[in-house]
Design a protein around this motif. Structure first.
Motif, PDB file in Angstrom:
ATOM      1  N   VAL A  54     -12.319  90.731  27.019  1.00  0.00           N
ATOM      2  CA  VAL A  54     -12.206  89.295  26.693  1.00  0.00           C
ATOM      3  C   VAL A  54     -10.709  88.975  26.639  1.00  0.00           C
ATOM      4  O   VAL A  54      -9.999  89.410  25.731  1.00  0.00           O
ATOM      5  CB  VAL A  54     -12.862  88.982  25.338  1.00  0.00           C
ATOM      6  CG1 VAL A  54     -12.805  87.481  25.060  1.00  0.00           C
ATOM      7  CG2 VAL A  54     -14.301  89.484  25.310  1.00  0.00           C
ATOM      8  N   ASN A  55     -10.235  88.258  27.619  1.00  0.00           N
ATOM      9  CA  ASN A  55      -8.810  87.921  27.664  1.00  0.00           C
ATOM     10  C   ASN A  55      -8.631  86.440  27.312  1.00  0.00           C
ATOM     11  O   ASN A  55      -8.855  85.562  28.157  1.00  0.00           O
ATOM     12  CB  ASN A  55      -8.255  88.204  29.062  1.00  0.00           C
ATOM     13  CG  ASN A  55      -6.766  87.885  29.150  1.00  0.00           C
ATOM     14  OD1 ASN A  55      -6.100  87.754  28.110  1.00  0.00           O
ATOM     15  ND2 ASN A  55      -6.252  87.768  30.363  1.00  0.00           N
ATOM     16  N   SER A  86     -16.113  85.172  25.249  1.00  0.00           N
ATOM     17  CA  SER A  86     -16.261  84.966  23.811  1.00  0.00           C
ATOM     18  C   SER A  86     -16.245  86.300  23.066  1.00  0.00           C
ATOM     19  O   SER A  86     -17.025  87.201  23.379  1.00  0.00           O
ATOM     20  CB  SER A  86     -17.589  84.245  23.538  1.00  0.00           C
ATOM     21  OG  SER A  86     -18.048  84.537  22.257  1.00  0.00           O
ATOM     22  N   PRO A  87     -15.310  86.451  22.097  1.00  0.00           N
ATOM     23  CA  PRO A  87     -15.290  87.690  21.306  1.00  0.00           C
ATOM     24  C   PRO A  87     -16.609  87.911  20.566  1.00  0.00           C
ATOM     25  O   PRO A  87     -17.056  89.050  20.401  1.00  0.00           O
ATOM     26  CB  PRO A  87     -14.153  87.454  20.307  1.00  0.00           C
ATOM     27  CG  PRO A  87     -13.308  86.392  20.917  1.00  0.00           C
ATOM     28  CD  PRO A  87     -14.232  85.529  21.717  1.00  0.00           C
ATOM     29  N   ARG A  91     -18.879  91.220  20.774  1.00  0.00           N
ATOM     30  CA  ARG A  91     -19.228  91.977  19.573  1.00  0.00           C
ATOM     31  C   ARG A  91     -20.744  92.157  19.482  1.00  0.00           C
ATOM     32  O   ARG A  91     -21.255  93.226  19.141  1.00  0.00           O
ATOM     33  CB  ARG A  91     -18.692  91.238  18.352  1.00  0.00           C
ATOM     34  CG  ARG A  91     -18.987  91.976  17.065  1.00  0.00           C
ATOM     35  CD  ARG A  91     -18.462  91.232  15.862  1.00  0.00           C
ATOM     36  NE  ARG A  91     -18.688  92.017  14.670  1.00  0.00           N
ATOM     37  CZ  ARG A  91     -17.824  92.150  13.702  1.00  0.00           C
ATOM     38  NH1 ARG A  91     -16.656  91.554  13.785  1.00  0.00           N
ATOM     39  NH2 ARG A  91     -18.108  92.865  12.643  1.00  0.00           N
ATOM     40  N   VAL A 104     -10.527  92.791  23.080  1.00  0.00           N
ATOM     41  CA  VAL A 104     -10.238  91.362  23.011  1.00  0.00           C
ATOM     42  C   VAL A 104      -8.717  91.166  22.947  1.00  0.00           C
ATOM     43  O   VAL A 104      -8.047  91.700  22.059  1.00  0.00           O
ATOM     44  CB  VAL A 104     -10.896  90.714  21.771  1.00  0.00           C
ATOM     45  CG1 VAL A 104     -10.592  89.218  21.727  1.00  0.00           C
ATOM     46  CG2 VAL A 104     -12.417  90.949  21.805  1.00  0.00           C
TER      47      VAL A 104
END
Lengths: 398, 342
Positions: A54-55, A86-87, A91, A104
């Motif tokens: 996730v950048n 989306s972090p 997760r 992330v």
């Protein structure tokens, strides 16, 4: 006790049939060994490790960090990386076991590094996948170290050029080396930190473990096909009508036929458990496994009644059963891990007995308890009840 | 079979109907089977025999009508009816990969037998089938006749009040067929009531006390074999072949009581003077291989001795005597216009 005698008789007939034993017990043994050996050896872990990147960074440094997962040959060999935005999603996928880890990159990553302020890469790791998690963690830490060093180098060279007006590249290079070495020695090379968040999973699985679960479930389903064969064959050879003309009630007869499928499934389960355990597979909590086995064999038995009700001849049973079982095996993950399916296809595995059963088996292999697989067990019993209800309603006895 | 009451009605079938769509496989059958008898259902393939016994044995529900066995209704007391029945289906309803012993144990258990009683009945059934020495062999290795015998054995282990046998001799060798027919006789002697279906009229004639002839789902005639034959005509033919015919013997025979007619037959001479001739046209004097006298009588059993006596006293040398009765084949032909094997 008539149902018991019917069940024992069916078990005897199956065990006495060498072809049936070959298919129900010999074939899964062979396939487990072949598939797990073919896909990297029996002790190899499921590769590639599925991870997400996730950048969130809007500058160039974040892209430099993350692009390696897609362009670097070595990293591509290790990881099956996909980009997420989306972090939270990353997760969640790690927590569900679908991903082994996620990295992330924060929103202001480039900006902070360029202005000499520290920044933090967030790492989600599934502790259940110990080896894959360790590799992913070390790669992330290596990246952070490289980026930190680059940051120190950039700031050092900028200081020498802009403040001391030094223009000799050799002197500037030496100065950068000393600065990075000093930062490293004092532990100050921490422009980029790695904050690790753990998730929920248990032990890591080898291909051998995976296919032990997948093939066992698939061949339990084939066992149910033999049960359907048996019902239709008994109808054709008139032993079923003859039983109906004895004082045995229909419920006893159907119960007996189910007991037969059940006993064959139990024998299969025990033999395959012993065989794969001897090869080193750790199956996990025996109580949870018994629950899964009972619910899976129940679903398979319900499927047998359903197939026997829908198909009028042994030939029709064969066609319908093979179609259903192979579809369920394919989408349920008996052949390949569901995580390797396209995202749109993955929910399909809930449409199969195999999907619910394999999910549960893998969870127990990773250290899950009976309680943790209870939703799967209930789903399998639900499938069993649905198949049985429709099958017994539509079954033609004479 | 402890409460057998010979002669009492064991099975009462009233207006039994079974329709499959528009087709009535059984169309208003009524009959009564008495305790202790062998009752035959005779009819061609497709006549409705198997459907009828499937309803009597609780396998399929009737579309209409009632059936009681031992006073219990098939519709309301099926479990009690089933305990009283032994079934020998037309098909070999056995498990081919199990041994005869395993098959019999299984079917015995289905009838609630267990322990020492089960073993005793299995041994008895094997003895009846004449296969005790091959009990531990798989049924799939048996000949057709042996399979049929085990098929019967599986239906008698619980000593049923009524044994229903559906075409039990189809496709087997004469030796096994005889064994089966003798077995049925023996079981009946022990007190077992038997409902026997067949399209072999010789078997039905040999075994059955009473017979219902079935065609197109209906009983077209019912009674003892003798009663049925009388539907055709109650005269038997006593046929006597003698070397030569003494003078006046024909008149003597015609004077016997219960003799309706006497005719003389000689071997057919195909031609005389270049023309074909019938035997009745031929003079007895022309017979070289003996002549045949046929006596028609309604009471052949009583008359036959008198006929032979008259011929003996007249000095005739009797070569052969034969009594031909009307058979069930001719009854069926008479009633339906078709053969049983059509």
């Amino acid at each position: 006790m008539r149902w018991f005698h019917i069940g024992i008789r069916d078990l005897t007939i199956t065990v006495r049939d060498k072809a049936s034993i070959g298919i129900l017990i010999g074939m899964p043994m062979i396939l487990i060994v072949i598939l797990s050996s073919a896909l990297g050896g029996m002790s190899a872990n499921l590769s590639k490790t599925p991870v997400a990147i996730v950048n969130l960074d809007q500058g160039t440094v974040g892209a430099q960090v993350t692009d390696g997962f897609f362009t670097d040959g070595q990293l591509s060999d290790l990881f099956l990386a996909r980009r997420l935005h989306s972090p939270e999603e990353a997760r969640s996928l790690v927590a569900s076991g679908e991903l082994a880890g996620a990295l992330v990159v924060p929103l202001d990553f480039s900006k902070r590094l360029n202005t000499g302020r520290p920044s933090v890469l967030t790492l989600y790791v599934d502790p259940g996948r110990e080896i894959a998690g360790t590799v992913f963690r070390s790669v992330a830490e290596s990246l952070s170290t490289r980026v930190s060093a680059a940051s120190v180098a950039a700031r050092t060279s900028a200081y020498y050029v802009t403040q001391l007006r030094l223009e000799d590249p050799t002197l500037i290079g030496r100065a950068i080396g000393q600065a990075v070495a000093s930062a490293s020695a004092t532990g100050a090379l921490s422009a980029v930190g790695v904050a690790e968040t753990t998730a929920v999973r248990g032990a890591e699985l080898s291909y051998l473990s995976y296919y032990s679960g997948g093939m066992s479930v698939m061949f339990l389903m084939f066992g149910s096909m033999f049960g359907a064969f048996s019902l239709v064959r008994e109808r054709d050879q008139w032993t079923l009508p003859r039983m109906l003309m004895t004082p045995a009630a229909r419920t006893e007869i159907l119960g007996g036929k189910m007991a037969g499928v059940f006993l064959v499934g139990a024998v299969q389960s025990v033999v395959l458990y012993a065989f794969t355990s001897a090869l080193g597979v750790k199956w996990g909590d025996p109580f949870a496994l018994v629950l899964i086995a009972v619910s899976t064999v129940s679903a398979a038995t319900g499927l047998a009644i359903f197939i026997a009700a829908v198909a009028k001849t042994v030939r029709a049973v064969s066609g319908l059963a093979q179609m259903l079982i192979q579809f369920m095996a394919a989408v349920g993950g008996s052949f390949f891990p569901v995580a390797q399916f396209p995202v749109w296809m993955q929910p399909l595995h809930y449409a199969s007995v195999n999907g619910w059963a394999i999910d549960a088996v893998l969870a127990v292999m990773r250290g899950g308890s009976a309680l943790s697989v209870m939703p799967n067990v209930l789903a399998l019993f639900g499938i069993a009840a649905a198949f049985f209800a429709v099958g017994s309603w539509r079954l033609r006895w004479e | 079979m402890s409460d057998v009451r010979p002669g009492a009605d064991l099975v009462v079938v009233t207006d039994l109907v079974k329709r499959f769509g528009q087709n009535a496989a059984v169309d208003g059958v009524s009959l009564t089977i008495r305790e202790g008898e062998v009752f035959g259902l005779l009819g061609p393939n497709g006549a409705g025999k198997t459907t009828a016994i499937s309803m009597i044995s609780c396998l399929i529900a009737p579309t209409g009508g009632t059936v009681t066995v031992g006073g219990f209704s098939v519709a309301n007391d099926a479990s009690k009816v089933k305990k009283a029945l032994g079934i020998v289906p037309q098909e070999i309803a056995l498990y081919p990969t199990l041994t005869a012993l395993e098959n019999l144990r299984f079917w015995g258990r289905m009838y609630g037998l267990s322990g020492a009683l089960l073993e005793e009945r299995v041994a008895e059934a094997l003895e009846t089938a004449g296969l005790a020495d091959r009990a531990k062999e798989r049924v799939e290795t048996y000949s057709g006749g042996m399979k049929r015998r085990i098929n019967i054995a599986a239906g008698i282990m619980h000593h049923p009040r009524l044994l229903i046998m559906d075409e039990p001799t189809v496709g087997i060798d004469p030796q096994s067929r005889n064994h089966i027919l003798e077995t049925v006789k023996e079981l009946n002697k022990r007190g077992m009531t038997v409902l026997y279906t067949s399209h072999y009229m010789e078997e039905v004639e040999f075994l059955c006390d009473r017979v219902a002839i079935v065609d197109h789902g209906r009983v077209i005639a019912c009674g003892t074999v003798e009663q049925l034959k009388r539907l055709v005509g109650d005269e038997n033919v006593i046929s006597v072949r003698i070397a030569s015919i003494p003078d006046g013997v024909m008149e003597s025979l015609r004077e016997l009581t219960a003799v309706d007619s006497v005719t003389l037959h000689v071997p057919l001479l195909k031609e005389r003077d270049g023309e074909p001739v019938q035997d009745s046209d031929v003079s007895p004097a022309g017979a070289g291989e003996g002549v045949t006298i046929e006596v028609l009588s309604r009471d052949s059993g009583a008359v036959i001795a008198d006929v032979v006596g008259v011929l003996g006293r007249a000095g005739a040398h009797v070569l052969a005597v034969d009594v031909r009765e009307p058979n069930l084949e001719s009854v069926f032909l008479h009633l339906t216009g078709t053969s049983l094997r059509d």
